[in-house]
Scaffold this active site. Structure first.
Site, PDB file in Angstrom:
ATOM      1  N   GLY A 167       0.813  -1.218   0.000  1.00 56.18           N
ATOM      2  CA  GLY A 167       0.000   0.000   0.000  1.00 56.18           C
ATOM      3  C   GLY A 167       0.840   1.258   0.000  1.00 56.18           C
ATOM      4  CG  ASP A 168       0.208   3.876   2.196  1.00 57.23           C
ATOM      5  OD1 ASP A 168      -0.941   4.212   1.890  1.00 57.23           O
ATOM      6  OD2 ASP A 168       0.506   3.412   3.313  1.00 57.23           O
ATOM      7  CG  HIS A 216      -5.717   6.303  -2.935  1.00 60.44           C
ATOM      8  ND1 HIS A 216      -6.434   5.651  -3.903  1.00 60.44           N
ATOM      9  CD2 HIS A 216      -5.277   5.317  -2.096  1.00 60.44           C
ATOM     10  CE1 HIS A 216      -6.417   4.353  -3.673  1.00 60.44           C
ATOM     11  NE2 HIS A 216      -5.738   4.125  -2.566  1.00 60.44           N
TER      12      HIS A 216
HETATM   13  P1  GDP Z   1      -1.533   5.543  -2.398  1.00 59.30           P
HETATM   14  O1  GDP Z   1      -2.286   5.067  -1.216  1.00 59.30           O
HETATM   15  O2  GDP Z   1      -0.916   4.414  -3.187  1.00 59.30           O
HETATM   16  O3  GDP Z   1      -2.328   6.471  -3.282  1.00 59.30           O
HETATM   17  O4  GDP Z   1      -0.300   6.384  -1.827  1.00 59.30           O
HETATM   18  P2  GDP Z   1      -0.389   7.490  -0.651  1.00 59.30           P
HETATM   19  O5  GDP Z   1      -1.044   8.685  -1.195  1.00 59.30           O
HETATM   20  O6  GDP Z   1      -0.919   6.894   0.585  1.00 59.30           O
HETATM   21  O7  GDP Z   1       1.162   7.722  -0.372  1.00 59.30           O
HETATM   22  C1  GDP Z   1       2.029   8.194  -1.355  1.00 59.30           C
HETATM   23  C2  GDP Z   1       2.609   9.530  -0.879  1.00 59.30           C
HETATM   24  O8  GDP Z   1       3.726   9.856  -1.660  1.00 59.30           O
HETATM   25  C3  GDP Z   1       1.635  10.704  -1.062  1.00 59.30           C
HETATM   26  O9  GDP Z   1       1.829  11.626  -0.024  1.00 59.30           O
HETATM   27  C4  GDP Z   1       2.055  11.321  -2.399  1.00 59.30           C
HETATM   28  O10 GDP Z   1       1.767  12.705  -2.509  1.00 59.30           O
HETATM   29  C5  GDP Z   1       3.539  11.087  -2.344  1.00 59.30           C
HETATM   30  N1  GDP Z   1       4.189  10.864  -3.639  1.00 59.30           N
HETATM   31  C6  GDP Z   1       3.711  10.276  -4.756  1.00 59.30           C
HETATM   32  N2  GDP Z   1       4.676  10.162  -5.687  1.00 59.30           N
HETATM   33  C7  GDP Z   1       5.791  10.683  -5.138  1.00 59.30           C
HETATM   34  C8  GDP Z   1       7.147  10.817  -5.594  1.00 59.30           C
HETATM   35  O11 GDP Z   1       7.526  10.419  -6.679  1.00 59.30           O
HETATM   36  N3  GDP Z   1       8.036  11.395  -4.739  1.00 59.30           N
HETATM   37  C9  GDP Z   1       7.676  11.839  -3.507  1.00 59.30           C
HETATM   38  N4  GDP Z   1       8.607  12.388  -2.744  1.00 59.30           N
HETATM   39  N5  GDP Z   1       6.416  11.713  -3.038  1.00 59.30           N
HETATM   40  C10 GDP Z   1       5.499  11.132  -3.849  1.00 59.30           C
HETATM   41  P1  IMO Z   2      -3.843   2.463   0.271  1.00 58.79           P
HETATM   42  O1  IMO Z   2      -4.973   2.300  -0.716  1.00 58.79           O
HETATM   43  C1  IMO Z   2      -1.435   0.881   3.580  1.00 58.79           C
HETATM   44  C2  IMO Z   2      -3.258  -2.304   5.982  1.00 58.79           C
HETATM   45  C3  IMO Z   2      -3.424  -1.834   7.415  1.00 58.79           C
HETATM   46  C4  IMO Z   2      -3.297  -3.151   8.137  1.00 58.79           C
HETATM   47  C5  IMO Z   2      -4.001  -4.129   7.198  1.00 58.79           C
HETATM   48  C6  IMO Z   2      -5.438  -4.420   7.573  1.00 58.79           C
HETATM   49  O2  IMO Z   2      -3.728   3.818   0.844  1.00 58.79           O
HETATM   50  O3  IMO Z   2      -2.574   1.926  -0.280  1.00 58.79           O
HETATM   51  P2  IMO Z   2      -7.684  -3.005   7.451  1.00 58.79           P
HETATM   52  O4  IMO Z   2      -8.073  -1.709   8.121  1.00 58.79           O
HETATM   53  O5  IMO Z   2      -7.764  -2.957   5.968  1.00 58.79           O
HETATM   54  O6  IMO Z   2      -8.401  -4.183   8.027  1.00 58.79           O
HETATM   55  O7  IMO Z   2      -6.132  -3.205   7.848  1.00 58.79           O
HETATM   56  O8  IMO Z   2      -3.962  -3.532   5.925  1.00 58.79           O
HETATM   57  N1  IMO Z   2      -3.831  -1.401   4.961  1.00 58.79           N
HETATM   58  C7  IMO Z   2      -3.129  -0.480   4.297  1.00 58.79           C
HETATM   59  N2  IMO Z   2      -1.847  -0.091   4.428  1.00 58.79           N
HETATM   60  N3  IMO Z   2      -2.219   1.439   2.636  1.00 58.79           N
HETATM   61  C8  IMO Z   2      -3.497   1.052   2.482  1.00 58.79           C
HETATM   62  O9  IMO Z   2      -4.297   1.522   1.499  1.00 58.79           O
HETATM   63  C9  IMO Z   2      -4.014   0.065   3.347  1.00 58.79           C
HETATM   64  N4  IMO Z   2      -5.214  -0.535   3.482  1.00 58.79           N
HETATM   65  C10 IMO Z   2      -5.088  -1.435   4.457  1.00 58.79           C
HETATM   66  O10 IMO Z   2      -2.420  -0.927   7.772  1.00 58.79           O
HETATM   67  O11 IMO Z   2      -1.940  -3.535   8.205  1.00 58.79           O
HETATM   68 MG    MG Z   3      -2.315   5.319   0.866  1.00 60.00          MG
END
Ligand code: GDP
Ligand code: IMO
Ligand code: MG
Length: 437
Positions: free
Chosen positions: A22-23, A51
């Site tokens: 994730g993330d 996101h």
């Molecule tokens: P997602 O859940 O997959 O959409 O990812 P998240 O939004 O939770 O986490 C990604 C983080 O990285 C966010 O704060 C974005 O703004 C940031 N981000 C995305 N691409 C880049 C990158 O290339 N470089 C940096 N430094 N940050 C990025």
């Molecule tokens: P995005 O879409 C990171 C992780 C939680 C936990 C496990 C189970 O932002 O990438 P839950 O609440 O789903 O039952 O938790 O899954 N988890 C994520 N970690 N990014 C996410 O979503 C996540 N969605 C669930 O941290 O370990």
């Molecule tokens: Mg995320």
């Protein structure tokens, strides 16, 4: 003013999936690509997702609504596979409207999507507390208990139920009685009163009613009209209920399951982009072979601002795990990679990528099916030279330091999937588009 990005030409409908825990930056990729699409569709998970999208000096945080909503030509859909917390959804809608983003005409919600109720959130919290050291480390958003009720059927509440007062009243009365037995009897929690919950959720139903429809039928009509669809995966393959590091996963399919979560057949998707961090991070419990619970991990966390969008928890950080990545790419049939946050790795003299595991003395390049096996895995690393240059202002692949390009080549070669996008910062323009090959 930054020049317009020449976006990659993606054939047909496209699915965006996270390939780690994730993330990975899915939100940024969805936002970037949405101008080419007529529909942006969330099909799994719920408000456990976070996101983040940066546009100019504005920052948007999406939990339920697809990041595609920022583009008014695109209809955003919460399909049947998503579990919806109406409180969170209405808050997110209000927040977007206050930021000048219209939701009125371009958001659709599946009548078949299941509803996250207050007792799901409480059950999630109490169960985690009770598990203590064995906890999953959930986001406490009620995701697991809601999907469990979906699979269990008799206690499930769907969006359509919120719109039908008679049905909602009957169901809530029955379900609350049963939930109270569990919550009071097992956890000693206060009982829920079905009538006040009914009043509250009937109200949410009225507010959401204009958006609710049969989204599978909507998407079938879109296919007939040759409209283009972008599917926004939430969570990620290593958190997939079937294919992830079970039981330290979420409760939906995240890399697989698009078809079940939308009613759109799998063959309607021609492009699958796997979103990958240039390193690894994980929130919550569970095995993470390349974790650096040390100064290196700390440095990655600080450089990458690795704190959760949903819970604010510090993310565990470590080196890129190519064994896990290749597995994840195979599970969801990835046709191209998006390598994100490459900028975070600047300033390291050397970098490591994991190319195999040693488990019980045996070397393997296969990702174990069992998380308890994975727990025993010792990573075997390939060491690569790092780079010191800042990448924030790089706008073309050719301008990357040679060692950064070698790092990317190592990934593409190991996973055997071409890289289509490289990201060097959160902003839209901090993106390098790779030629198709
Ligand atoms: P997602 O859940 O997959 O959409 O990812 P998240 O939004 O939770 O986490 C990604 C983080 O990285 C966010 O704060 C974005 O703004 C940031 N981000 C995305 N691409 C880049 C990158 O290339 N470089 C940096 N430094 N940050 C990025
Ligand atoms: P995005 O879409 C990171 C992780 C939680 C936990 C496990 C189970 O932002 O990438 P839950 O609440 O789903 O039952 O938790 O899954 N988890 C994520 N970690 N990014 C996410 O979503 C996540 N969605 C669930 O941290 O370990
Ligand atoms: Mg995320």
């Amino acid at each position: 003013m930054e020049p317009e990005l020449a976006l990659p030409d993606l054939p047909g409908n496209t699915s965006i999936v996270g390939l780690q825990w994730g993330d990975e930056g899915k939100g940024k990729i969805v936002d970037l690509l949405t101008p080419q699409f007529d529909f942006a569709i969330r099909w799994n998970g719920g408000s456990n997702a976070g996101h983040s999208v940066k546009v100019g000096d504005k920052k948007y945080a999406f939990h339920l609504i697809p990041s595609g909503i920022l583009h008014p030509q695109c209809t955003s859909v919460l399909a049947n596979g998503v579990v919806i917390d109406p409180v969170q959804l209405l808050q997110e809608m209000d927040q977007l409207v206050s930021q000048g983003i219209a939701v009125e005409n371009n958001l659709r919600i599946s009548s078949q999507a299941h509803v996250v109720m207050p007792y799901h959130k409480l059950q999630d919290q109490l169960s985690e507390q009770r598990l203590g050291d064995n906890k999953i480390g959930t986001t406490a958003r009620g995701i697991g208990p809601c999907y469990a009720d979906k699979a269990g059927r008799s206690m499930a509440i769907r969006m359509a139920d919120l719109l039908d007062e008679t049905r909602l009243g009957e169901k809530l009365q029955r379900v609350t009685a049963e939930k109270n037995l569990l919550l009071k009897g097992v956890y000693g929690a206060a009982a829920f009163d079905w009538e006040s919950m009914f009043e509250q959720y009937r109200g949410y139903g009225q507010l959401l009613q204009p958006y609710v429809c049969h989204t599978s039928a909507l998407l079938h009509r879109a296919m007939d009209d040759n409209k283009r669809m972008l599917f926004e995966g939430a969570n990620a393959v290593l958190l997939d209920l079937d294919h992830g590091t079970f039981p330290f996963v979420t409760s939906s399919n995240c890399g697989t399951g698009l078809s079940a979560g939308t009613g759109v057949p799998a063959q309607a998707v021609q492009t699958v982009l796997g979103v990958v961090k240039a390193y690894c991070s994980r929130v919550g419990s569970g095995p993470f072979p390349t974790e650096q619970d040390n100064a290196i991990g700390q440095r990655i966390r600080e450089r990458g601002h690795e704190f959760g969008t949903t819970t604010g928890r510090p993310r565990r950080c470590g080196f890129l795990d190519l064994v896990a990545l290749r597995y994840a790419a195979r599970v969801c049939g990835v046709t191209g990679l998006c390598i994100m946050l490459l900028d975070v790795l600047s300033t390291f003299d050397t970098l490591r990528v994991c190319t195999s595991y040693k488990i019980n003395g045996q070397t393997t390049t296969e990702f174990p099916a069992d998380a308890y096996e994975l727990e025993k895995a010792e990573p075997v690393y390939k060491e690569l030279a790092g780079w010191h240059e800042t990448l924030d202002d790089v706008r073309a692949l050719a301008d990357l330091p040679t060692n950064a390009r070698n790092y990317l080549d190592t990934i593409a070669h190991y996973v055997n999937v071409p890289i289509r996008i490289v990201s060097v910062g959160p902003a839209r323009h901090q993106t390098l588009i790779c030629p198709a090959r």
